[in-house]
Design an enzyme around this catalytic site. Structure first.
Site, PDB file in Angstrom:
ATOM      1  N   ASN A   9       0.835  -1.147   0.083  1.00  0.00           N
ATOM      2  CA  ASN A   9      -0.020   0.051  -0.032  1.00  0.00           C
ATOM      3  C   ASN A   9       0.957   1.182   0.216  1.00  0.00           C
ATOM      4  O   ASN A   9       1.515   1.706   1.108  1.00  0.00           O
ATOM      5  CB  ASN A   9      -0.938   0.085   1.278  1.00  0.00           C
ATOM      6  CG  ASN A   9      -1.659   1.208   1.442  1.00  0.00           C
ATOM      7  OD1 ASN A   9      -1.913   2.162   0.549  1.00  0.00           O
ATOM      8  ND2 ASN A   9      -2.521   1.397   2.539  1.00  0.00           N
ATOM      9  N   LYS A  11      -0.047   4.062  -0.244  1.00  0.00           N
ATOM     10  CA  LYS A  11      -0.678   5.462   0.400  1.00  0.00           C
ATOM     11  C   LYS A  11      -0.291   6.613  -0.413  1.00  0.00           C
ATOM     12  O   LYS A  11      -0.205   6.583  -1.524  1.00  0.00           O
ATOM     13  CB  LYS A  11      -0.003   5.778   1.879  1.00  0.00           C
ATOM     14  CG  LYS A  11      -0.130   4.271   2.746  1.00  0.00           C
ATOM     15  CD  LYS A  11       0.192   4.407   4.108  1.00  0.00           C
ATOM     16  CE  LYS A  11      -0.070   3.371   4.846  1.00  0.00           C
ATOM     17  NZ  LYS A  11      -0.053   3.287   6.108  1.00  0.00           N
ATOM     18  N   HIS A  94      -9.611   1.459   4.908  1.00  0.00           N
ATOM     19  CA  HIS A  94      -8.188   1.414   5.410  1.00  0.00           C
ATOM     20  C   HIS A  94      -8.442   2.299   6.666  1.00  0.00           C
ATOM     21  O   HIS A  94      -9.397   3.546   6.609  1.00  0.00           O
ATOM     22  CB  HIS A  94      -7.316   2.165   4.543  1.00  0.00           C
ATOM     23  CG  HIS A  94      -5.859   2.122   5.138  1.00  0.00           C
ATOM     24  ND1 HIS A  94      -5.454   2.963   6.123  1.00  0.00           N
ATOM     25  CD2 HIS A  94      -4.785   1.027   4.944  1.00  0.00           C
ATOM     26  CE1 HIS A  94      -4.204   2.532   6.281  1.00  0.00           C
ATOM     27  NE2 HIS A  94      -3.945   1.264   5.775  1.00  0.00           N
ATOM     28  N   GLU A  96      -6.743   4.601   7.780  1.00  0.00           N
ATOM     29  CA  GLU A  96      -6.578   6.299   7.609  1.00  0.00           C
ATOM     30  C   GLU A  96      -7.881   6.839   6.824  1.00  0.00           C
ATOM     31  O   GLU A  96      -8.215   7.905   6.981  1.00  0.00           O
ATOM     32  CB  GLU A  96      -5.154   6.236   6.898  1.00  0.00           C
ATOM     33  CG  GLU A  96      -4.143   6.047   7.491  1.00  0.00           C
ATOM     34  CD  GLU A  96      -2.778   5.581   6.811  1.00  0.00           C
ATOM     35  OE1 GLU A  96      -2.837   5.464   5.581  1.00  0.00           O
ATOM     36  OE2 GLU A  96      -2.162   4.915   7.336  1.00  0.00           O
ATOM     37  N   GLU A 166      -5.524  -4.991  10.525  1.00  0.00           N
ATOM     38  CA  GLU A 166      -4.406  -3.841  10.651  1.00  0.00           C
ATOM     39  C   GLU A 166      -4.499  -2.993  12.055  1.00  0.00           C
ATOM     40  O   GLU A 166      -5.618  -2.058  12.082  1.00  0.00           O
ATOM     41  CB  GLU A 166      -4.449  -2.794   9.562  1.00  0.00           C
ATOM     42  CG  GLU A 166      -4.240  -3.441   8.125  1.00  0.00           C
ATOM     43  CD  GLU A 166      -3.550  -2.396   7.279  1.00  0.00           C
ATOM     44  OE1 GLU A 166      -2.634  -2.735   6.655  1.00  0.00           O
ATOM     45  OE2 GLU A 166      -3.987  -1.202   7.116  1.00  0.00           O
ATOM     46  N   GLY A 172       2.545   2.174  10.859  1.00  0.00           N
ATOM     47  CA  GLY A 172       3.510   3.153  10.697  1.00  0.00           C
ATOM     48  C   GLY A 172       4.388   3.707  11.980  1.00  0.00           C
ATOM     49  O   GLY A 172       5.020   4.702  12.152  1.00  0.00           O
ATOM     50  N   SER A 212       3.237  -2.246  10.226  1.00  0.00           N
ATOM     51  CA  SER A 212       4.863  -2.377  10.447  1.00  0.00           C
ATOM     52  C   SER A 212       5.555  -3.708  10.334  1.00  0.00           C
ATOM     53  O   SER A 212       6.429  -4.096  10.752  1.00  0.00           O
ATOM     54  CB  SER A 212       5.437  -1.940  11.988  1.00  0.00           C
ATOM     55  OG  SER A 212       4.765  -0.812  12.242  1.00  0.00           O
TER      56      SER A 212
HETATM   57  P1  13P Z   1       3.180   0.274   7.450  1.00  0.00           P
HETATM   58  O1  13P Z   1       3.365  -1.145   7.300  1.00  0.00           O
HETATM   59  O2  13P Z   1       3.625   1.489   7.202  1.00  0.00           O
HETATM   60  O3  13P Z   1       2.898   0.209   9.202  1.00  0.00           O
HETATM   61  O4  13P Z   1       1.511   0.369   6.907  1.00  0.00           O
HETATM   62  C1  13P Z   1       0.647  -0.525   7.130  1.00  0.00           C
HETATM   63  C2  13P Z   1      -0.512  -0.104   6.469  1.00  0.00           C
HETATM   64  O5  13P Z   1      -1.318   0.674   6.707  1.00  0.00           O
HETATM   65  C3  13P Z   1      -0.862  -1.036   4.859  1.00  0.00           C
HETATM   66  O6  13P Z   1      -2.053  -0.634   4.691  1.00  0.00           O
END
Ligand code: 13P
Length: 248
Positions: A9, A11, A94, A96, A166, A172, A212
């Site tokens: 992803n 982002k 997601h 976010e 997740e 992150g 992560s």
């Molecule tokens: P990270 O791997 O940067 O923690 O992000 C995970 C994520 O949100 C994947 O959709």
């Protein structure tokens, strides 16, 4: 038999130029693998990345989609637009999108239904906050998200979807859920899916872990029988790291 699935992803990262370089390096470096691989890139990159992936086994994914076919929805992107760009997978719900942009469970449910109708494979993201985990509300939170997001999803549709667990506190932050924590949550998700759709269907649904994920912790995570792959954020932006995860 569920085929392991590793999806990146991106982002809101990369441009056409850097994105093309990245997928070229990934496809060159990953070698033969039994793992299915996808990259979910920003919408403006989809056409270019699709071209760059033409002679590879890597699939293309998007990060969001609207539930209507067309209309006055400034800034939104429809399923047909994604299909035209060569998209196979679409990340929906997601954390976010839920937290920063206020997406609701009902909207995510409508998006899921549209994705199935248009033959796109949704990657439905669910997960709890740290606060919810500490209040021992993880089960309730995951079950509510599953129940609302799949409300009218039929067994035939469900069999095709991908679910990504997740935990929000692991995204992150460098804090990965321990393999036991990930396995516990994902076991719970499969049990819930089985209670709604039956064992045969729930055994077909791929459930990923996200938060992560790095080359160093992928093997551990993938050891759990219920975990079928990973949704990777930060580490999917570096060819070397993403290849390390694919070849865990
Ligand atoms: P990270 O791997 O940067 O923690 O992000 C995970 C994520 O949100 C994947 O959709």
């Amino acid at each position: 038999m569920r085929i392991p699935f590793i999806a990146g992803n991106w982002k809101m990262n990369m441009t056409c130029q850097s994105g093309i370089k990245l997928v070229e390096a990934i496809s060159e470096g990953m070698g033969d693998t039994d793992v299915e691989v996808a990259v979910c890139c920003p919408a403006t990159l989809l056409h270019s990345i699709h071209d760059a992936l033409k002679h590879t086994d890597i699939k293309l994914g998007a990060q969001n989609m609207h539930w209507e076919d067309s209309g006055a929805f400034t800034g939104e992107i429809s399923a047909d637009m994604l299909k035209e760009a060569g998209v196979s997978y679409v990340i929906l719900g997601h954390s976010e999108r839920r937290q920063i942009f206020g997406e609701t469970d009902d909207q995510i449910h409508m998006k899921l239904k549209k994705a199935f109708q248009k033959l796109l494979t949704p990657i439905l993201c669910i997960g709890e906050t740290l606060e919810e985990r500490e209040a021992e509300r993880m089960n309730e939170v995951l079950e509510t998200q599953l129940q609302k997001n799949t409300e009218t999803v039929t067994p035939e549709e469900a069999a095709k979807m991908v679910v990504a667990y997740e935990p929000i506190w692991a995204i992150g932050t460098g804090k990965t859920a321990t393999p036991d924590q990930a396995a516990e949550a994902i076991g719970l998700i499969r049990k819930w899916l089985s209670s709604k759709y039956g064992d045969t269907i729930s055994e077909q649904i791929r459930i990923l872990y996200g938060g992560s994920v790095k080359p160093e912790n992928t093997t551990e995570i993938m050891e759990s029988e219920d975990i079928d792959g990973a949704l990777v954020g930060g580490a999917s932006l570096k060819a070397e790291d993403f290849i390390g995860i694919i070849n865990f």
